[in-house]
Design a protein around this motif. Structure first.
Motif, short mmCIF file in Angstrom:
data_model
loop_
_atom_site.label_atom_id
_atom_site.label_comp_id
_atom_site.label_asym_id
_atom_site.label_seq_id
_atom_site.Cartn_x
_atom_site.Cartn_y
_atom_site.Cartn_z
N LEU A 30 -9.58 -27.46 -28.55
CA LEU A 30 -8.62 -26.36 -28.36
C LEU A 30 -8.46 -25.98 -26.90
O LEU A 30 -7.51 -25.27 -26.55
CB LEU A 30 -9.08 -25.13 -29.16
N ASP A 31 -9.36 -26.44 -26.07
CA ASP A 31 -9.41 -25.93 -24.69
C ASP A 31 -9.23 -27.01 -23.64
O ASP A 31 -9.63 -26.82 -22.49
CB ASP A 31 -10.75 -25.23 -24.45
N GLU A 32 -8.65 -28.12 -24.01
CA GLU A 32 -8.58 -29.22 -23.04
C GLU A 32 -7.24 -29.33 -22.35
O GLU A 32 -7.05 -30.20 -21.51
CB GLU A 32 -8.93 -30.54 -23.75
N GLY A 33 -6.32 -28.50 -22.76
CA GLY A 33 -5.00 -28.60 -22.14
C GLY A 33 -4.23 -29.85 -22.60
O GLY A 33 -3.24 -30.26 -21.98
N LEU A 34 -4.68 -30.43 -23.68
CA LEU A 34 -4.00 -31.59 -24.27
C LEU A 34 -3.60 -31.25 -25.70
O LEU A 34 -4.23 -30.40 -26.34
CB LEU A 34 -4.94 -32.81 -24.30
N GLY A 35 -2.55 -31.91 -26.17
CA GLY A 35 -2.22 -31.81 -27.58
C GLY A 35 -2.76 -33.02 -28.33
O GLY A 35 -2.90 -34.11 -27.76
N TYR A 36 -3.10 -32.80 -29.59
CA TYR A 36 -3.54 -33.91 -30.44
C TYR A 36 -2.80 -33.84 -31.75
O TYR A 36 -2.49 -32.74 -32.24
CB TYR A 36 -5.05 -33.81 -30.73
N PHE A 37 -2.52 -34.98 -32.32
CA PHE A 37 -1.99 -34.95 -33.70
C PHE A 37 -2.46 -36.17 -34.46
O PHE A 37 -2.81 -37.20 -33.87
CB PHE A 37 -0.46 -34.82 -33.73
N ARG A 38 -2.49 -36.00 -35.78
CA ARG A 38 -2.66 -37.18 -36.64
C ARG A 38 -1.70 -37.06 -37.81
O ARG A 38 -1.66 -36.03 -38.49
CB ARG A 38 -4.12 -37.37 -37.07
N GLU A 39 -0.94 -38.10 -37.97
CA GLU A 39 0.07 -38.16 -39.04
C GLU A 39 -0.26 -39.41 -39.84
O GLU A 39 -0.12 -40.53 -39.35
CB GLU A 39 1.47 -38.24 -38.44
N ILE A 40 -0.74 -39.18 -41.05
CA ILE A 40 -1.32 -40.28 -41.82
C ILE A 40 -0.67 -40.36 -43.19
O ILE A 40 -0.52 -39.34 -43.87
CB ILE A 40 -2.85 -40.09 -41.95
N ILE A 41 -0.25 -41.54 -43.55
CA ILE A 41 0.32 -41.75 -44.88
C ILE A 41 -0.42 -42.90 -45.54
O ILE A 41 -0.92 -43.80 -44.87
CB ILE A 41 1.83 -42.08 -44.81
N ALA A 42 -0.50 -42.83 -46.85
CA ALA A 42 -1.21 -43.87 -47.60
C ALA A 42 -0.32 -44.38 -48.73
O ALA A 42 -0.52 -44.02 -49.90
CB ALA A 42 -2.54 -43.34 -48.12
N PRO A 43 0.67 -45.20 -48.40
CA PRO A 43 1.56 -45.72 -49.46
C PRO A 43 0.83 -46.73 -50.34
O PRO A 43 0.09 -47.59 -49.84
CB PRO A 43 2.69 -46.39 -48.68
N ARG A 44 1.07 -46.63 -51.62
CA ARG A 44 0.55 -47.64 -52.54
C ARG A 44 1.31 -48.97 -52.34
O ARG A 44 2.37 -49.01 -51.72
CB ARG A 44 0.73 -47.18 -53.99
N ALA A 45 0.77 -50.00 -52.91
CA ALA A 45 1.37 -51.34 -52.73
C ALA A 45 2.81 -51.40 -53.22
O ALA A 45 3.61 -52.19 -52.72
CB ALA A 45 0.52 -52.39 -53.45
N ASP A 46 3.15 -50.54 -54.17
CA ASP A 46 4.53 -50.56 -54.68
C ASP A 46 5.44 -49.60 -53.90
O ASP A 46 6.59 -49.44 -54.26
CB ASP A 46 4.57 -50.22 -56.17
N GLN A 47 4.90 -49.00 -52.85
CA GLN A 47 5.67 -47.98 -52.12
C GLN A 47 6.10 -48.41 -50.73
O GLN A 47 6.53 -47.58 -49.94
CB GLN A 47 4.86 -46.68 -52.03
N PHE A 48 5.94 -49.67 -50.39
CA PHE A 48 6.43 -50.08 -49.07
C PHE A 48 6.96 -51.50 -49.10
O PHE A 48 6.71 -52.26 -50.03
CB PHE A 48 5.38 -49.91 -47.98
N GLU A 49 7.70 -51.82 -48.06
CA GLU A 49 8.25 -53.16 -47.89
C GLU A 49 8.16 -53.54 -46.42
O GLU A 49 8.03 -52.68 -45.55
CB GLU A 49 9.70 -53.20 -48.37
N THR A 50 8.25 -54.82 -46.17
CA THR A 50 8.29 -55.34 -44.80
C THR A 50 9.50 -56.25 -44.69
O THR A 50 10.06 -56.70 -45.69
CB THR A 50 7.03 -56.15 -44.47
N LEU A 51 9.91 -56.54 -43.46
CA LEU A 51 11.02 -57.47 -43.24
C LEU A 51 10.89 -58.06 -41.85
O LEU A 51 10.77 -57.33 -40.86
CB LEU A 51 12.36 -56.74 -43.37
N TYR A 52 10.88 -59.38 -41.79
CA TYR A 52 10.69 -60.08 -40.53
C TYR A 52 11.75 -61.16 -40.35
O TYR A 52 12.10 -61.86 -41.30
CB TYR A 52 9.32 -60.76 -40.48
#
Lengths: 357, 357
Positions: free
Chosen positions: B124-146
């Motif tokens: 809280l006192d370092e003069g920096l911001g921190y964040f964590r944004e975490i998602i855990a999609p199941r195997a049926d909830q994502f796709e890829t494309l290359y």
């Protein structure tokens, strides 16, 4: 907000709409609401083709003869007239006529006056080309879309009771996304509307003069996509001529000249005319496609059409007198007729038709 | 040709694909094929935020500390590092880490080293911001494309057996049309993946310093869409910098600054860096959207994205070393974590989150 699919044309779905029930379109659009008794319509394109400017008076006279037959018993409920220069630099005068009673159309077509004229040997020796391209989509096989709410052109002009103009829907749900055209056609609830056969020349030889008959196939898709600027003020005219028309012309020229590989059998960007051939402030495109999916793929990926689309999205909510619309149908092979007399071999369905095996 | 949806993720459909079984895409594209035992993945974005350039060394040290914790027991299978300047002109160092075992991720997150550091008052006192944004999609909830077939970045880099890189599919069917992203996500077979709730600040006050926790909601969609030009020759570099990047930058800037009204909660166009902060020849966009349909509507109608799309269509078949790809997921609210320490109130999910009623 209501579905583009009229209540009496709803059925239990086997195929889902592309968007969920929560979808809200970004601006209002409307469809024609017809007499629920209409089961099938007829959209008939009659053409007179001539290469040389000197033939214009003769072509116009023949064209006026055809238009005269529309006044015979069982003639169409409405028609409008156009001119365009085609892929071979031939001139084409075209009348499109609409019926909502296929039996009346049939009686008209078979009447001595109409059939006699078309079948007469004289047609072969006039130095003019003639064609008739006629489709009869059932009520569940077509859709309309208007950015305005009254005085509909095309099929929307005749779908009311006793051949009057259609009434207008409320704001419809199915627009503003790719795939909405399909979703507006009632048959899409249960049918992919795919093409499984090819165009075939069943009579005559396109490379020679004379009569040619091309057999269509199920689910040929036909789009009439129009622009009317007769009542537009200066600002909307500039919008049309400076922003919409250049991309539109590019896209239409592309399809006219390169359509075959995209599944576009024929593409005619036509200018509305009066019966004496004078240009009116209206134009539209008539495109024949192997099937709806081919039209979809072109519309949603070709740079020229995407430019048209982006411009449309940007300006549609502010349109006042510039009228933009379309009507799209599919039809069964048995409800199609493609006939040509002395037309050049790149005309209409002839270009992509296979010789009879 | 095969479906993008892997065999073990197929199920009886209640919703249809947008295109029929006869659809053939216009060019080849590929997806990652993972270990069939993978049931759920974790995609975790860890950020260090600083406003003043003078804070860079301190921020980099904190960033390196976070990266160091990836080597602890149960740490991620892979990670990569980025920098971007955000919507308030703050600098952000971000590491994204991938797991294919949510239990391992959970043990790692709760370990004294990781949890202790995050929870410590010193943050809280370092003069920096921190964040964590975490998602855990199941195997049926994502796709890829290359547009390429090996050495996949992102989630595709860890989905093989025992955390190795994924194998590659054959040419897949579901691409080259709007709606194919949805059609590649296995859940789309039976689920509209809609958002019905809103982001809510459940702890802290974004307008003040300190810790803030935002509660997500079902079906937040996250896209990582990347470009790698490190191995590209001059021609492909020119293609990227002269033709692709300008539209891409415009589109990403638009979403960063105007996303809220489109349903885009956050949009970060990031440049890959090494652990010392040196820029690499890779970039990607990380976009968080209210739901997949919002992302679809933007992608298929916004001029900047249509320009990207048209360019991609034009060049993709000829790409050799320029690597273009994306991964898109949705996730359940219970599988999301959005936490912020001393970040400005426009950071990540905070900007569009409602105060707790």
């Amino acid at each position: 907000m209501e579905s583009a699919i009229d209540t009496h044309l709803k059925c239990p779905r086997t195929l889902s709409r592309r968007v969920s029930e929560d979808y809200t379109p970004p601006f209002p659009m409307f469809v024609a609401r017809g007499d629920k008794a209409i089961q099938q319509t007829v959209m008939a394109y009659f053409g007179v083709q001539f290469e040389d400017e000197s033939k214009r008076p003769q072509a116009l006279a023949a064209f006026q003869h055809i238009i005269g037959t529309f006044s015979l018993a069982d003639g169409p409920l409405s028609h409008d007239l156009t001119h365009h220069v085609d892929n071979q630099d031939h001139h084409n005068l075209m009348a499109v006529a609409y019926w909502t009673d296929p039996a009346a159309y049939c009686r008209w077509l078979r009447s001595d006056d109409v059939n006699g004229w078309w079948s007469a040997d004289e047609r072969l020796d006039e130095g003019l080309g003639y064609f008739r391209e006629i489709i009869a989509p059932r009520a569940d096989q077509f859709e309309t879309l208007y950015a305005f709410t009254e005085d509909f052109p095309g099929i929307g002009g005749v779908m009311g009771e006793r051949g009057t103009g259609s009434t207008v829907s409320g704001e419809i749900e199915e627009h503003g996304y790719w795939g909405s055209m399909r979703d507006r056609i009632p048959a899409s609830q249960v049918d992919w509307m795919e093409a499984t056969e090819d165009l075939v020349v069943v009579s005559g030889d396109p490379s020679k003069d004379g009569r040619v008959i091309v057999r269509g196939h199920d689910n040929i898709a036909v789009i009439r996509s129009g622009q009317e600027w007769s009542a537009a003020g200066e600002e909307e005219r500039n919008l049309f001529f400076d922003e919409i028309l250049p991309s539109l012309q590019d896209g239409m020229d592309f399809l006219r000249d390169n359509g075959a590989e995209m599944g576009c059998y024929s593409n005619r960007f036509v200018r509305s005319i009066d019966i004496d051939g004078n240009e009116l402030d209206e134009s539209y495109n008539i495109g024949h496609w192997r099937a709806l999916d081919k039209l979809e793929r072109w519309a949603e990926s070709h740079p020229t059409h995407l430019r048209i689309f982006v411009t449309f999205f940007r300006v549609v909510a502010g349109l006042e007198k510039l009228r933009l619309y379309h009507e799209v149908s599919v039809s069964d092979a048995k409800d199609q007729m493609f006939e040509y007399i002395n037309c050049h071999p790149q005309t209409g369905m002839m270009r992509d038709a296979q010789a009879l095996a």
